[in-house]
Design an enzyme around this catalytic site. Structure first.
Site, PDB file in Angstrom:
ATOM      1  N   HIS A 100     105.199  66.605 104.723  1.00 27.37           N
ATOM      2  CA  HIS A 100     104.279  66.634 103.930  1.00 27.37           C
ATOM      3  C   HIS A 100     103.505  68.434 103.862  1.00 27.37           C
ATOM      4  O   HIS A 100     104.135  69.110 103.960  1.00 27.37           O
ATOM      5  CB  HIS A 100     102.921  66.566 105.757  1.00 27.37           C
ATOM      6  CG  HIS A 100     103.346  67.033 106.597  1.00 27.37           C
ATOM      7  ND1 HIS A 100     102.824  66.469 108.232  1.00 27.37           N
ATOM      8  CD2 HIS A 100     102.793  68.451 106.931  1.00 27.37           C
ATOM      9  CE1 HIS A 100     103.420  68.118 108.900  1.00 27.37           C
ATOM     10  NE2 HIS A 100     102.680  68.324 108.299  1.00 27.37           N
ATOM     11  N   GLU A 151      98.225  66.696 104.589  1.00 23.28           N
ATOM     12  CA  GLU A 151      97.535  67.030 105.673  1.00 23.28           C
ATOM     13  C   GLU A 151      96.161  68.709 105.176  1.00 23.28           C
ATOM     14  O   GLU A 151      96.373  69.815 104.571  1.00 23.28           O
ATOM     15  CB  GLU A 151      98.449  68.016 106.488  1.00 23.28           C
ATOM     16  CG  GLU A 151      98.006  68.495 107.721  1.00 23.28           C
ATOM     17  CD  GLU A 151      98.523  69.676 109.097  1.00 23.28           C
ATOM     18  OE1 GLU A 151      98.459  69.853 109.433  1.00 23.28           O
ATOM     19  OE2 GLU A 151     100.457  68.793 108.665  1.00 23.28           O
ATOM     20  N   HIS A 169     100.604  72.203  90.661  1.00 27.89           N
ATOM     21  CA  HIS A 169      99.960  71.260  91.225  1.00 27.89           C
ATOM     22  C   HIS A 169     100.936  70.004  92.183  1.00 27.89           C
ATOM     23  O   HIS A 169     101.722  70.234  92.772  1.00 27.89           O
ATOM     24  CB  HIS A 169      99.928  70.057  89.720  1.00 27.89           C
ATOM     25  CG  HIS A 169     101.008  69.747  89.112  1.00 27.89           C
ATOM     26  ND1 HIS A 169     101.857  70.754  87.732  1.00 27.89           N
ATOM     27  CD2 HIS A 169     101.691  68.941  89.202  1.00 27.89           C
ATOM     28  CE1 HIS A 169     103.036  70.514  87.835  1.00 27.89           C
ATOM     29  NE2 HIS A 169     103.122  69.293  88.625  1.00 27.89           N
ATOM     30  N   GLU A 217      98.815  65.452  88.774  1.00 26.92           N
ATOM     31  CA  GLU A 217      99.617  65.281  87.739  1.00 26.92           C
ATOM     32  C   GLU A 217      99.626  64.186  88.023  1.00 26.92           C
ATOM     33  O   GLU A 217     100.522  63.768  89.018  1.00 26.92           O
ATOM     34  CB  GLU A 217     100.329  65.673  86.716  1.00 26.92           C
ATOM     35  CG  GLU A 217     101.653  65.465  85.903  1.00 26.92           C
ATOM     36  CD  GLU A 217     103.094  66.227  85.506  1.00 26.92           C
ATOM     37  OE1 GLU A 217     103.707  65.947  84.432  1.00 26.92           O
ATOM     38  OE2 GLU A 217     103.428  67.343  86.930  1.00 26.92           O
TER      39      GLU A 217
END
Length: 359
Positions: A100, A151, A169, A217
């Protein structure tokens, strides 16, 4: 997983220290044989008594000492090289997966609504820690034990963060970019780049921003098991970063593309192909060596079979371990943390402990 404190506070991110750290290199690989000295007469005595060997005797002693020092140095280098080889080989065999990405938001409910209604994510779990004044929310496109997720961290009373210029991004693969953009617009979302082919290519993309200004994106692709497919960070020395992530993290260089017209180069690195797993996208802008990291983006978490060996390998590869390996207080999940050459943080989490925590 790990509490992330706002950098705007006077105290920086702090993790509890580990009581004991187990080193994977505690056993010596081999013992260097000692060089025997001539009996009865010390080398120092010989060097001082030129009359014993004559003028050439001192030269003999210097040459002997030089050989001795050279042999010891060669043995030390061989030992280090062997350690490096063993560490790099273990890293390649380790069972690693990007788990994550952690970052801070100013309004948790608003962000959750945007991610679920506009980006199609699911709220997987949420935990509130009132005694430490923060809340976490985990969102993604599938279970945490098999998918890369976000998270989100909300620190009580902190409603705004500086994203900085280093973070780029997140990438999301969708089957129809134009349709997704229309949905986001209908929900009041911000579109910063309308759908269209990427410069110099054919892939249809678009860019949108979440309520905190984090960019996403949208990439038009067919069905994929990992829709949350990219994390893009900017680096100041691309070759240095590639070497670090290959050796210390065991990632594979999947793709490299130079764009001289726009003066930047990108590489994709990860633990599997781009169309089936999440990858790390590193961007180098010509001549830019440093970036402002802000205080919003925090870190990526990666699973490992052994946090102790992971930390040792990172050190051997010249990396900086910022949190020695060991269990987290209270939940006993073993982790270790480090930063890459540009200061981007990564936390490695024990695979078995991670599954237990999800249970």
């Amino acid at each position: 997983m790990v509490r992330v404190l706002p950098m705007t506070m006077t105290s920086s991110l702090h993790l509890a220290s580990v009581a004991a750290v187990r080193s994977v290199s505690s056993g010596r690989l081999f013992s260097a044989p000692s060089l025997r000295r001539p009996p009865l007469i010390s080398l120092r005595t010989i060097s001082q008594q030129e009359g014993f060997l004559g003028p050439r005797g001192s030269g003999f002693v210097r040459n002997f000492s030089s050989v001795e020092a050279g042999a010891a140095g060669n043995m030390a280098q061989a030992s280090i090289a062997l350690k490096q080889d063993e560490a790099l080989e273990w890293v390649k065999k380790d069972n690693r997966r990007m788990l994550h990405v952690v970052y801070r938001v100013g309004d948790l409910d608003k962000t959750i609504k945007f991610y679920t209604e506009c980006l199609g994510m699911k709220l997987l779990r949420k935990r509130d820690i009132p005694e430490e004044r923060y809340t976490n929310a985990f969102l993604g496109y599938g279970p945490e034990d098999s998918h890369f997720v976000v998270e989100l961290t909300y620190n009580y009373g902190v409603h705004q963060y500086d994203i900085g210029t280093g973070f780029g991004h997140f990438g999301i693969a969708v089957e129809d970019v134009a349709k997704t953009v229309d949905l986001i617009k209908a929900k009041g979302g911000k579109v910063t780049r309308e759908p269209g082919p990427v410069k110099g290519g054919e892939t249809v993309i678009a860019f949108v921003e979440d309520p905190d200004g984090y960019k996403f994106e949208l990439l038009e692709r067919g069905p994929t098991p990992e829709p949350l497919c990219q994390v893009m960070l900017r680096v100041g020395d691309l070759d240095r970063s590639i070497t670090f992530y290959e050796k210390a993290f065991g990632m594979e260089l999947l793709r490299k593309k130079d764009n001289p017209e726009n003066k930047y180069t990108v590489v994709m690195m990860g633990y599997g192909p781009e169309d089936k797993s999440t990858v790390l996208e590193l961007t180098y802008n010509y001549g830019v060596k440093e970036y402002n990291k802000g205080n919003g983006y925090a870190q990526i978490a990666i699973g490992t079979d052994d946090v102790y060996k992971t930390a040792e390998a990172i050190k051997i590869c010249g990396g900086q371990v910022t949190r020695e390996p060991g269990p987290l207080p209270g939940i006993n999940t073993k982790i270790t943390a480090c930063v890459d050459p540009d200061g981007w943080k990564t936390v490695f989490v024990d695979n078995i402990d991670f599954v237990k925590e999800l249970e």
